[in-house]
Scaffold this motif. Structure first.
Motif, PDB file in Angstrom:
ATOM      1  N   LEU A   5       0.893  -1.078   0.082  1.00 53.73           N
ATOM      2  CA  LEU A   5       0.017   0.056  -0.096  1.00 53.73           C
ATOM      3  C   LEU A   5       0.959   1.192   0.022  1.00 53.73           C
ATOM      4  O   LEU A   5       0.633   2.185  -0.618  1.00 53.73           O
ATOM      5  N   THR A   6       2.127   1.182   0.705  1.00 58.93           N
ATOM      6  CA  THR A   6       2.870   2.461   0.697  1.00 58.93           C
ATOM      7  C   THR A   6       3.550   2.670  -0.564  1.00 58.93           C
ATOM      8  O   THR A   6       3.449   3.953  -0.983  1.00 58.93           O
ATOM      9  N   ILE A   7       3.882   1.598  -1.511  1.00 58.73           N
ATOM     10  CA  ILE A   7       4.217   1.723  -2.506  1.00 58.73           C
ATOM     11  C   ILE A   7       3.535   2.562  -3.565  1.00 58.73           C
ATOM     12  O   ILE A   7       3.715   3.296  -4.261  1.00 58.73           O
ATOM     13  N   GLU A   8       2.077   1.970  -3.543  1.00 59.33           N
ATOM     14  CA  GLU A   8       1.029   2.399  -4.569  1.00 59.33           C
ATOM     15  C   GLU A   8       0.689   3.841  -4.196  1.00 59.33           C
ATOM     16  O   GLU A   8       0.439   4.787  -5.157  1.00 59.33           O
ATOM     17  N   PHE A   9       0.636   4.229  -2.743  1.00 57.27           N
ATOM     18  CA  PHE A   9       0.166   5.710  -2.587  1.00 57.27           C
ATOM     19  C   PHE A   9       1.050   6.638  -2.399  1.00 57.27           C
ATOM     20  O   PHE A   9       1.102   7.895  -2.963  1.00 57.27           O
ATOM     21  N   GLN A  10       2.496   5.912  -2.602  1.00 53.73           N
ATOM     22  CA  GLN A  10       3.711   7.001  -3.067  1.00 53.73           C
ATOM     23  C   GLN A  10       3.444   7.367  -4.576  1.00 53.73           C
ATOM     24  O   GLN A  10       3.696   8.362  -4.860  1.00 53.73           O
ATOM     25  N   LYS A  11       2.905   6.356  -5.171  1.00 53.98           N
ATOM     26  CA  LYS A  11       2.724   6.604  -6.799  1.00 53.98           C
ATOM     27  C   LYS A  11       1.642   7.739  -6.643  1.00 53.98           C
ATOM     28  O   LYS A  11       1.576   8.517  -7.636  1.00 53.98           O
ATOM     29  N   LEU A  12       0.415   7.551  -6.005  1.00 53.32           N
ATOM     30  CA  LEU A  12      -0.381   8.429  -6.183  1.00 53.32           C
ATOM     31  C   LEU A  12      -0.215   9.695  -5.723  1.00 53.32           C
ATOM     32  O   LEU A  12      -0.803  10.774  -6.146  1.00 53.32           O
ATOM     33  N   ARG A  13       0.655   9.972  -4.896  1.00 60.43           N
ATOM     34  CA  ARG A  13       0.799  11.041  -4.268  1.00 60.43           C
ATOM     35  C   ARG A  13       1.419  12.087  -5.386  1.00 60.43           C
ATOM     36  O   ARG A  13       1.239  13.267  -5.160  1.00 60.43           O
ATOM     37  N   TYR A  14       2.401  11.690  -6.119  1.00 60.86           N
ATOM     38  CA  TYR A  14       2.787  12.427  -7.180  1.00 60.86           C
ATOM     39  C   TYR A  14       1.767  12.469  -8.609  1.00 60.86           C
ATOM     40  O   TYR A  14       2.512  13.103  -9.570  1.00 60.86           O
ATOM     41  N   SER A  15       0.725  11.752  -8.120  1.00 60.35           N
ATOM     42  CA  SER A  15      -0.123  11.916  -9.642  1.00 60.35           C
ATOM     43  C   SER A  15      -1.228  12.972  -9.794  1.00 60.35           C
ATOM     44  O   SER A  15      -2.218  12.924  -8.651  1.00 60.35           O
ATOM     45  N   ARG A  16      -0.861  14.110 -10.184  1.00 60.36           N
ATOM     46  CA  ARG A  16      -1.831  15.219 -10.199  1.00 60.36           C
ATOM     47  C   ARG A  16      -3.275  14.819 -10.491  1.00 60.36           C
ATOM     48  O   ARG A  16      -4.221  15.231 -10.085  1.00 60.36           O
ATOM     49  N   SER A  17      -3.163  14.027 -11.625  1.00 58.98           N
ATOM     50  CA  SER A  17      -4.659  13.552 -12.266  1.00 58.98           C
ATOM     51  C   SER A  17      -5.348  12.921 -11.071  1.00 58.98           C
ATOM     52  O   SER A  17      -6.733  12.963 -11.017  1.00 58.98           O
ATOM     53  N   ALA A  18      -4.663  11.733 -10.383  1.00 61.19           N
ATOM     54  CA  ALA A  18      -5.498  11.126  -9.376  1.00 61.19           C
ATOM     55  C   ALA A  18      -6.003  12.083  -8.279  1.00 61.19           C
ATOM     56  O   ALA A  18      -6.983  11.821  -7.837  1.00 61.19           O
ATOM     57  N   LYS A  19      -5.252  13.066  -7.903  1.00 62.25           N
ATOM     58  CA  LYS A  19      -5.820  14.127  -6.758  1.00 62.25           C
ATOM     59  C   LYS A  19      -6.819  14.851  -7.343  1.00 62.25           C
ATOM     60  O   LYS A  19      -7.812  15.112  -6.528  1.00 62.25           O
TER      61      LYS A  19
END
Length: 278
Positions: A5-19
């Motif tokens: 989960l930590t790995i995936e949320f690190q990716k989402l953290r830098y995804s502007r579109s996801a935010k």
């Protein structure tokens, strides 16, 4: 689980579109709820949607989960984009080189799917509880916490739908094509139901029984439309002597069907990944 989960949320953290898409999803539902709670004038007439009983306990659990589910496409785009970015940015291959197994890769995506579903369910619970405590005519504890099975159904519905999106993302690798495939599949199911209903079986009851096993239809059956439960609709139907009887309940077998499809989609995603030469 926590490591993945930590790995995936690190990716989402830098995804502007996801935010942006996540903010749109939660923001739109909050906005709709606020608009429904505000009194406003329309052509000289004062309208207050909340007076129609949509925020009454326990009806609010049904109404809000149904409305929130209509907006799930925004989070679905995040899921599909998460998969397509793994291919386009070549992070999938790099993760496997770094020691992540293909099973762990799919599990990490499923954990994101489950997290999104859980966070959304908790959010709907909090917003609904606040609105209900403010506007509901019934605030007894027993009434407030009845019909909570709609929240469970909502969670399972999102879990199944996002798992389907995950499978499509792995299948076609491109977010636009995956979402297009999702739309085509919805049309395909509609055609199947129509053909069964009007050409082959010519029987609504049997068609409904068979169609409940289709993936999107099974998800739709978990939280059915709540509008005919409104007092104003029931009163109008009584005056017109029209029967609007409808099965609104969440049935255990409907939950099992969707969970079954969820398992199939996750297994299918892993099988596809294992067979591919990355």
């Amino acid at each position: 689980m926590l490591r993945l989960l930590t790995i995936e949320f690190q990716k989402l953290r830098y995804s502007r579109s996801a935010k942006v898409l996540s903010i749109i999803y939660f923001g739109l539902f909050t906005l709709i709820a606020l608009i429904a709670s505000i009194k406003f004038n329309l052509f000289g007439a004062e309208i207050h949607i909340a007076d129609q009983g949509i925020f009454n306990f326990p009806y609010i659990w049904h109404f809000n989960t149904y409305c929130a589910a209509l907006l799930k496409i925004f989070l679905a785009i995040v899921i599909v984009s998460l998969i397509s970015n793994e291919y386009s940015n070549r992070t999938l291959k790099q993760n496997l080189i770094d020691g992540l197994s293909k099973k762990e890769f799919i599990l990490s995506k499923f954990y994101v799917v489950a997290s999104f579903s859980l966070i959304s369910t908790v959010f709907i619970f909090i917003v609904s509880l606040i609105l209900g405590l403010i506007f509901s005519d019934y605030t007894e504890i027993g009434i407030i916490f009845s019909d909570l099975e709609y929240l469970l159904a909502y969670f399972v519905k999102l879990l199944g739908f996002f798992s389907f999106c995950l499978f499509l993302g792995v299948l076609v690798k491109r977010s636009a094509f995956a979402l297009g495939f999702l739309f085509v599949w919805w049309i395909f199911e509609s055609i199947i139901i129509g053909v069964l209903r009007f050409l082959i079986l010519k029987d609504a009851v049997t068609t409904e029984y068979i169609s409940q096993f289709l993936p999107l239809e099974s998800m739709a059956n978990l939280v059915k439309q709540p509008f005919t439960r409104l007092n104003i609709i029931q009163s109008a139907a009584n005056q017109l002597q029209t029967d609007v009887a409808f099965d609104y309940a969440v049935h255990w077998y409907q939950v099992i069907i969707v969970l079954g499809w969820t398992a199939i989609f996750i297994w299918g995603s892993l099988t596809l990944l294992k067979k591919r030469d990355l």
